[in-house]
Design a protein around this motif. Structure first.
Motif, PDB file in Angstrom:
ATOM      1  N   ASP A   1     -24.059  -2.129 -50.376  1.00 53.37           N
ATOM      2  CA  ASP A   1     -22.694  -2.851 -51.185  1.00 53.37           C
ATOM      3  C   ASP A   1     -22.740  -2.618 -52.921  1.00 53.37           C
ATOM      4  O   ASP A   1     -21.726  -2.991 -53.776  1.00 53.37           O
ATOM      5  CB  ASP A   1     -22.046  -3.899 -50.806  1.00 53.37           C
ATOM      6  CG  ASP A   1     -23.898  -4.976 -51.228  1.00 53.37           C
ATOM      7  OD1 ASP A   1     -24.570  -4.416 -50.825  1.00 53.37           O
ATOM      8  OD2 ASP A   1     -23.530  -5.885 -51.024  1.00 53.37           O
ATOM      9  N   GLU A   2     -23.921  -2.954 -53.402  1.00 53.40           N
ATOM     10  CA  GLU A   2     -24.164  -2.059 -54.584  1.00 53.40           C
ATOM     11  C   GLU A   2     -24.834  -1.331 -54.813  1.00 53.40           C
ATOM     12  O   GLU A   2     -25.671  -1.328 -56.640  1.00 53.40           O
ATOM     13  CB  GLU A   2     -24.786  -4.521 -55.836  1.00 53.40           C
ATOM     14  CG  GLU A   2     -24.468  -5.726 -55.115  1.00 53.40           C
ATOM     15  CD  GLU A   2     -24.956  -6.910 -55.749  1.00 53.40           C
ATOM     16  OE1 GLU A   2     -26.151  -5.786 -56.389  1.00 53.40           O
ATOM     17  OE2 GLU A   2     -24.206  -7.863 -55.130  1.00 53.40           O
ATOM     18  N   VAL A   3     -24.658  -0.572 -54.872  1.00 54.75           N
ATOM     19  CA  VAL A   3     -25.161   1.276 -54.987  1.00 54.75           C
ATOM     20  C   VAL A   3     -24.458   2.009 -55.912  1.00 54.75           C
ATOM     21  O   VAL A   3     -22.733   1.649 -55.285  1.00 54.75           O
ATOM     22  CB  VAL A   3     -26.029   1.612 -53.894  1.00 54.75           C
ATOM     23  CG1 VAL A   3     -26.236   2.796 -54.151  1.00 54.75           C
ATOM     24  CG2 VAL A   3     -26.563   1.292 -53.175  1.00 54.75           C
ATOM     25  N   LEU A   4     -24.515   1.862 -57.129  1.00 59.13           N
ATOM     26  CA  LEU A   4     -24.188   2.833 -58.108  1.00 59.13           C
ATOM     27  C   LEU A   4     -24.539   4.157 -58.161  1.00 59.13           C
ATOM     28  O   LEU A   4     -26.150   4.832 -58.163  1.00 59.13           O
ATOM     29  CB  LEU A   4     -24.341   1.979 -59.423  1.00 59.13           C
ATOM     30  CG  LEU A   4     -23.440   0.574 -59.198  1.00 59.13           C
ATOM     31  CD1 LEU A   4     -24.001  -0.446 -60.743  1.00 59.13           C
ATOM     32  CD2 LEU A   4     -21.738   0.996 -58.862  1.00 59.13           C
TER      33      LEU A   4
ATOM     34  N   HIS B   1     -20.269   5.566 -50.877  1.00 61.40           N
ATOM     35  CA  HIS B   1     -18.280   5.601 -51.792  1.00 61.40           C
ATOM     36  C   HIS B   1     -18.063   6.440 -50.943  1.00 61.40           C
ATOM     37  O   HIS B   1     -17.206   5.912 -50.486  1.00 61.40           O
ATOM     38  CB  HIS B   1     -18.166   7.291 -52.584  1.00 61.40           C
ATOM     39  CG  HIS B   1     -17.489   7.357 -53.172  1.00 61.40           C
ATOM     40  ND1 HIS B   1     -16.152   6.975 -53.364  1.00 61.40           N
ATOM     41  CD2 HIS B   1     -16.641   8.737 -52.144  1.00 61.40           C
ATOM     42  CE1 HIS B   1     -15.234   7.982 -53.593  1.00 61.40           C
ATOM     43  NE2 HIS B   1     -15.282   8.494 -53.150  1.00 61.40           N
ATOM     44  N   ALA B   2     -18.663   7.400 -49.751  1.00 60.82           N
ATOM     45  CA  ALA B   2     -17.550   7.561 -48.688  1.00 60.82           C
ATOM     46  C   ALA B   2     -17.630   6.993 -47.828  1.00 60.82           C
ATOM     47  O   ALA B   2     -16.865   6.374 -46.874  1.00 60.82           O
ATOM     48  CB  ALA B   2     -18.780   8.959 -48.339  1.00 60.82           C
ATOM     49  N   LEU B   3     -18.605   5.822 -47.194  1.00 56.69           N
ATOM     50  CA  LEU B   3     -18.562   4.601 -46.403  1.00 56.69           C
ATOM     51  C   LEU B   3     -17.425   4.035 -46.605  1.00 56.69           C
ATOM     52  O   LEU B   3     -16.937   2.901 -45.515  1.00 56.69           O
ATOM     53  CB  LEU B   3     -20.632   4.433 -46.267  1.00 56.69           C
ATOM     54  CG  LEU B   3     -21.370   5.706 -45.289  1.00 56.69           C
ATOM     55  CD1 LEU B   3     -22.728   5.007 -45.096  1.00 56.69           C
ATOM     56  CD2 LEU B   3     -20.198   5.694 -43.828  1.00 56.69           C
ATOM     57  N   GLY B   4     -17.736   3.014 -47.345  1.00 57.26           N
ATOM     58  CA  GLY B   4     -17.237   2.566 -48.236  1.00 57.26           C
ATOM     59  C   GLY B   4     -15.646   2.245 -48.024  1.00 57.26           C
ATOM     60  O   GLY B   4     -14.489   1.614 -47.440  1.00 57.26           O
ATOM     61  N   THR B   5     -14.929   4.108 -48.636  1.00 58.03           N
ATOM     62  CA  THR B   5     -13.445   3.894 -48.317  1.00 58.03           C
ATOM     63  C   THR B   5     -13.114   4.314 -46.860  1.00 58.03           C
ATOM     64  O   THR B   5     -12.465   3.966 -46.251  1.00 58.03           O
ATOM     65  CB  THR B   5     -13.482   5.913 -48.850  1.00 58.03           C
ATOM     66  OG1 THR B   5     -13.616   6.331 -49.988  1.00 58.03           O
ATOM     67  CG2 THR B   5     -12.350   6.474 -48.348  1.00 58.03           C
TER      68      THR B   5
END
Length: 263
Positions: A115-118, A219-223
């Motif tokens: 959740d906080e990975v950038l 990014h992909a899993l969040g989408t």
């Protein structure tokens, strides 16, 4: 359409094998279909075969008819838990080429810990459908050349082996990328048919161990999660320890294993 029957000397059974269409065969017993065989080219250009038959003798007859007409090499994929199907292909002369583990991957960032990975400094994530196609093809080719020069493509998921004509980006809209100001550094491909599937996540050799792969996954899993899917799936070659560690580190669980066989 060739409906010439194929008769085998394997048995005195009355089953008749008939090619009913291009790369399609039926096993008939008094006009009742008791087995089907099919062959198709995958996106990488290789020819894969499948057989659905009720009895071993029918399977063997279908395999004999198909192998007599199809060019080698031929490939097939089976669930490793299906011992009978694996044995049937072994009787037909197929041998195990590779084993892949299928993982179910959670998408909720509170579960994955993403959740906080950038992305690292100077790197941005370009969403699927927005990547520059020429830069996408360039990073895809660079990564493939690097893999081929090291562990080889036998360690990658079967479907991402390069096509003979060298065009490996089937649908550019399915790729998100990690971008530096002048080039792309990594990519991830997610395709959703019945369920979201991560077909490929890869980073250029010189850019690895910077957290780019985790940022692409975040990014992909969040989408996918925002689209309403609680899980995605992916396959990892049993020898790819780095990929296994990456997915297991975000809570992915191995659910089954597939064998790719070749003749």
């Amino acid at each position: 359409m060739n409906t010439k029957p194929f008769t085998s000397g394997l048995s005195e059974n009355a089953v008749m094998i008939t090619r009913v269409a291009d790369r399609q065969w039926h096993a008939l017993d008094d006009d009742l279909v008791v087995g089907r065989g099919h062959a198709e080219h995958r996106p990488d250009g290789r020819l894969f075969v499948s057989i659905d038959a009720w009895h071993d003798a029918t399977f063997d007859r279908l395999a004999e008819a198909m192998l007599a007409e199809l060019p080698a090499p031929l490939y097939t994929v089976v669930d490793e838990a299906d011992v009978e199907l694996t044995a049937g292909w072994r009787r037909a002369g197929f041998t195990i080429r590779r084993r892949e583990w299928e993982y179910v991957v959670p998408t909720d960032p509170r579960v994955t810990g993403l959740d906080e990975v950038l992305p690292p400094s100077g790197v941005t994530i370009v969403p699927a459908g927005e990547a520059d196609e020429s830069l996408l093809r360039a990073v895809d080719r660079a990564i493939r050349d690097e893999v081929e020069a090291t562990v080889g493509w036998h360690s990658m998921p079967a479907e991402v082996i390069p096509r003979s004509e060298g065009d490996t980006i089937v649908d550019p809209s399915k790729y998100a990328v990690a971008a530096a100001p002048d080039r792309y550094l990594g990519l991830i491909r997610v395709v959703t048919v019945n369920r979201p599937r991560i077909g490929l996540v890869a980073v250029r050799a010189g850019e690895q161990r910077r957290g780019i792969a985790r940022a692409l996954l975040a990014h992909a899993l969040g989408t996918v999660h925002r689209s309403g899917f609680a899980a995605a799936w992916t396959e990892v070659h049993e020898s790819n320890q780095a990929a296994s560690a990456l997915f297991q580190g975000i809570g992915a669980r191995p659910m089954s294993s597939n064998l790719e066989l070749v003749r």
